[in-house]
Write an enzyme that holds these catalytic residues in place. Structure first.
Site, mmCIF file in Angstrom:
data_model
loop_
_atom_site.group_PDB
_atom_site.id
_atom_site.type_symbol
_atom_site.label_atom_id
_atom_site.label_comp_id
_atom_site.label_asym_id
_atom_site.label_seq_id
_atom_site.Cartn_x
_atom_site.Cartn_y
_atom_site.Cartn_z
ATOM 1 N N CYS A 84 -12.288 33.053 -15.217
ATOM 2 C CA CYS A 84 -13.030 33.448 -16.419
ATOM 3 C C CYS A 84 -13.044 34.967 -16.561
ATOM 4 O O CYS A 84 -13.399 35.673 -15.624
ATOM 5 C CB CYS A 84 -14.452 32.904 -16.335
ATOM 6 N N CYS A 87 -16.456 36.459 -15.862
ATOM 7 C CA CYS A 87 -16.776 36.534 -14.435
ATOM 8 C C CYS A 87 -16.028 37.694 -13.778
ATOM 9 O O CYS A 87 -16.564 38.367 -12.886
ATOM 10 C CB CYS A 87 -16.415 35.221 -13.750
#
Length: 227
Positions: A84, A87
Site C-alpha cells: 500500500c 503504508c
C-alpha cells in the site's frame, strides 16, 4: 396539452429523484463522521507481549513479541499492507525519526500480518528498521477493524491518497488490505503501552511529535531503572 396523469407522474418522479439525491448526500455526510467506524478496543501489555512473531528471511525463527521491547522499549508499526502506498508513506515518515530514536536508545520495528512473494522486501526501503511476521494478527487486535466500501466515500481517505501521491509514493494491490493497522510505543519491562495509535481510515498516520514524546519517556524510565 399534458394529461393530468402525466403531470402527476412527472411530479412523482421528480420527488423520488430529489429524495434519492437527498438520501445520497445524507449518507455521504454520515460516512464522513466516526459514527459507522468500528470501535477500537485498546490492547494491553499482557495481550501483546505473548504474541508469537517470526523473523523474515532465510532462517525464520519464532520468538515472543516482548523480546522487542523488554530491555529498551520499542516503537512498533503494525503495517496494514506492505504494498500500500499509504503504508509506505507512513513507514517513511516513521523512519525519519530513526536518528532521534537511536539517540534515545529506542529501536524501531514493524510487523506485517502476511508475507506474500517479495512484498516485504519491496517495503523494506521505506522502513528503516527490522520487520517481523505476526501471523495471528494480534497487533491488529484485540478487535480487528476493517474498512471496506466506506473508505471510498470518506473525504479524509481521498485527501490521504492525494498527499501520498504528491509525495511520489507508489504501490500495488497485492495482499489483504482491509484490516486496519496502527502504531505502538511500548515501554521497557512492565512500563506498558505509552502510545497506541489505531488507523481509523486508510492513510490515518500517527503524530510524529507524539511518537517522540512517548519514546523520550522510555529513555527516562530506563535511566531511572539503571540508577
Amino acid at each position: 396539452m399534458f394529461d393530468l396523469s402525466d403531470q402527476l407522474i412527472a411530479m412523482g418522479l421528480w420527488s423520488i429523484s430529489i429524495g434519492a439525491f437527498g438520501a445520497a448526500v445524507a449518507g455521504i455526510l454520515l460516512a464522513n463522521t466516526d459514527l459507522f467506524l468500528t470501535q477500537t478496543e485498546e490492547a494491553t501489555l499482557d495481550y501483546l507481549e505473548e504474541t508469537e512473531l517470526k523473523a523474515i528471511g532465510d532462517e525464520p525463527k519464532s520468538f515472543k513479541a516482548k523480546d522487542l521491547w523488554e530491555k529498551n522499549g520499542a516503537v512498533v508499526m503494525a503495517v496494514r499492507r506492505p504494498g500500500c502506498f499509504l503504508c509506505r508513506e507512513e513507514a517513511s515518515d516513521l523512519s525519519s525519526l530513526k536518528s532521534q530514536l537511536d539517540q534515545l536508545g529506542v529501536p524501531l520495528y514493524a510487523v506485517v500480518k502476511e508475507n506474500i512473494g517479495n512484498e516485504v522486501e519491496q517495503f523494506q526501503p521505506y522502513f528503516n528498521g527490522k520487520i517481523f511476521l505476526d501471523e495471528k494478527g494480534k497487533f491488529y487486535g484485540p478487535q480487528k477493524r476493517k474498512m471496506m466500501f466506506l473508505g471510498l466515500v470518506r473525504l479524509g481517505v481521498w485527501q490521504n491518497f492525494r498527499r501520498a501521491w504528491k509525495g511520489g509514493f507508489e504501490g500495488n494491490l497485492e495482499g489483504e488490505g482491509l484490516i486496519l493497522g496502527g502504531m505502538f510505543v511500548i515501554g521497557s519491562g512492565k512500563q506498558g503501552i505509552l502510545l497506541e495509535h489505531r488507523e481509523k481510515e486508510f492513510g490515518d498516520k500517527a503524530n510524529l511529535t507524539a511518537v517522540l514524546d512517548a519514546a523520550r519517556k522510555i529513555n527516562k524510565q530506563r535511566a531511572q531503572n539503571d540508577n
